[in-house]
Design a protein around this motif. Structure first.
Motif, PDB file in Angstrom:
ATOM      1  N   TRP A 110     -51.236  -6.060 -24.539  1.00 53.30           N
ATOM      2  CA  TRP A 110     -51.039  -5.049 -23.695  1.00 53.30           C
ATOM      3  C   TRP A 110     -51.252  -3.885 -23.961  1.00 53.30           C
ATOM      4  CZ3 TRP A 110     -47.245  -2.294 -21.000  1.00 53.30           C
ATOM      5  CH2 TRP A 110     -46.241  -2.943 -21.316  1.00 53.30           C
ATOM      6  N   PRO A 111     -51.429  -1.997 -23.611  1.00 49.76           N
ATOM      7  CA  PRO A 111     -51.161  -0.912 -24.624  1.00 49.76           C
ATOM      8  C   PRO A 111     -50.481  -0.003 -23.838  1.00 49.76           C
ATOM      9  CG  PRO A 111     -52.668  -0.386 -23.311  1.00 49.76           C
ATOM     10  CD  PRO A 111     -52.773  -2.433 -22.849  1.00 49.76           C
ATOM     11  N   THR A 112     -49.905   0.248 -24.738  1.00 51.82           N
ATOM     12  CA  THR A 112     -48.027   0.602 -24.586  1.00 51.82           C
ATOM     13  C   THR A 112     -48.181   2.365 -23.985  1.00 51.82           C
ATOM     14  OG1 THR A 112     -47.351   0.809 -26.320  1.00 51.82           O
ATOM     15  CG2 THR A 112     -46.479  -1.298 -24.728  1.00 51.82           C
ATOM     16  N   LYS A 113     -49.816   2.688 -25.652  1.00 56.80           N
ATOM     17  CA  LYS A 113     -49.838   3.849 -26.047  1.00 56.80           C
ATOM     18  C   LYS A 113     -51.064   4.262 -26.332  1.00 56.80           C
ATOM     19  CE  LYS A 113     -47.287   7.341 -28.652  1.00 56.80           C
ATOM     20  NZ  LYS A 113     -46.110   7.553 -29.825  1.00 56.80           N
ATOM     21  N   VAL A 114     -51.108   5.377 -26.454  1.00 58.01           N
ATOM     22  CA  VAL A 114     -52.938   5.531 -26.941  1.00 58.01           C
ATOM     23  C   VAL A 114     -53.229   7.189 -27.532  1.00 58.01           C
ATOM     24  CG1 VAL A 114     -55.119   5.890 -26.452  1.00 58.01           C
ATOM     25  CG2 VAL A 114     -54.137   4.381 -25.215  1.00 58.01           C
ATOM     26  N   THR A 115     -53.093   6.843 -28.616  1.00 58.89           N
ATOM     27  CA  THR A 115     -52.641   8.295 -29.397  1.00 58.89           C
ATOM     28  C   THR A 115     -54.138   9.377 -29.349  1.00 58.89           C
ATOM     29  OG1 THR A 115     -50.717   7.995 -30.041  1.00 58.89           O
ATOM     30  CG2 THR A 115     -51.532   9.952 -31.169  1.00 58.89           C
ATOM     31  N   SER A 116     -54.381  10.244 -29.554  1.00 54.12           N
ATOM     32  CA  SER A 116     -55.910  10.673 -29.949  1.00 54.12           C
ATOM     33  C   SER A 116     -55.444  10.917 -31.166  1.00 54.12           C
ATOM     34  CB  SER A 116     -56.562  11.424 -28.332  1.00 54.12           C
ATOM     35  OG  SER A 116     -57.511  12.002 -28.453  1.00 54.12           O
ATOM     36  N   THR A 117     -56.447  11.380 -31.550  1.00 51.20           N
ATOM     37  CA  THR A 117     -56.316  12.197 -33.089  1.00 51.20           C
ATOM     38  C   THR A 117     -55.877  13.587 -33.194  1.00 51.20           C
ATOM     39  OG1 THR A 117     -57.778  12.760 -34.842  1.00 51.20           O
ATOM     40  CG2 THR A 117     -58.696  13.465 -33.070  1.00 51.20           C
ATOM     41  N   ASP A 118     -55.674  13.984 -34.305  1.00 50.45           N
ATOM     42  CA  ASP A 118     -54.631  15.474 -33.918  1.00 50.45           C
ATOM     43  C   ASP A 118     -56.142  16.439 -34.545  1.00 50.45           C
ATOM     44  OD1 ASP A 118     -55.728  14.508 -37.118  1.00 50.45           O
ATOM     45  OD2 ASP A 118     -53.897  15.718 -37.437  1.00 50.45           O
ATOM     46  N   LEU A 119     -55.758  17.845 -34.551  1.00 51.76           N
ATOM     47  CA  LEU A 119     -56.879  18.371 -34.924  1.00 51.76           C
ATOM     48  C   LEU A 119     -56.813  19.138 -35.533  1.00 51.76           C
ATOM     49  CD1 LEU A 119     -57.596  19.157 -31.067  1.00 51.76           C
ATOM     50  CD2 LEU A 119     -59.399  17.534 -32.508  1.00 51.76           C
TER      51      LEU A 119
END
Length: 143
Positions: A110-119
Motif C-alpha cells: 500500500w502507498p505510504t508516500k507519493v512524490t511529484s516531480t521537481d520543476l
C-alpha cells in the motif's frame, strides 16, 4: 557460449494499475533481526545468535508523469482511518525475449508516500513521480 550476469535495465512491474513502464525500482531487500541469548549454565562465555523477525524495506517505484494519469494519487487516496486498498505486486527482471528470469512477489502493498516531480525552468529532464510502498512480505524466485 559465454554466461554473463543479467542486465538490470529490462524489467516490468505489475502493480494493479495501468501497464506503464517504470524507470526505477528500489527497496527489494529483506533483513532478519538477530536475537542474542546466553543460558546462565552455558559452558561458553558468549551469547549465541538466533534469527528473529524479518523486516522488509519500503519499495520505491518511479515513472514518467503522463497527462490525465492520476493513478498513484487515486491509490494513495484510498487510505482512510486504518483502511487502505492493498495490492499484491509482481516485479520481473526480463530476458531479451521478455520472459521473466527473476521474479519478486510483494504481498499486501500500500502507498505510504507519493512524490511529484521537481520543476526546473532550465531543465531538460522528463517529469518523474515516485510512489513509496509499505508491504508485508517479499519473496524472490528464479525462473
Amino acid at each position: 557460449m559465454a554466461n554473463y550476469p543479467l542486465p538490470k535495465f529490462h524489467f516490468s512491474v505489475d502493480w494493479g494499475g495501468t501497464r506503464i513502464g517504470f524507470t526505477d525500482v528500489s527497496g527489494l531487500d529483506i533483513t532478519n533481526d538477530i536475537i542474542e541469548y546466553r543460558d546462565g549454565a552455558s559452558p561458553e562465555y558468549h551469547k549465541i545468535k538466533m534469527p528473529g523477525q524479518r523486516k522488509f524495506s519500503n519499495i520505491t517505484l518511479k515513472r514518467g508523469i503522463f497527462k490525465s494519469d492520476n493513478e498513484f494519487y487515486t491509490w494513495f487516496n484510498t487510505i482512510n482511518m486504518n483502511t487502505v486498498e492493498r495490492r499484491d505486486i509482481t516485479i520481473s527482471l526480463l530476458d531479451e525475449t521478455l520472459a521473466p528470469v527473476v521474479v519478486w512477489k510483494v504481498k499486501n502493498a500500500w502507498p505510504t508516500k507519493v512524490t511529484s516531480t521537481d520543476l526546473k525552468a532550465d531543465g531538460n529532464d522528463v517529469a518523474i513521480e515516485t510512489l513509496e510502498l509499505a508491504h508485508e512480505g517479499l519473496t524472490m524466485q528464479n525462473e
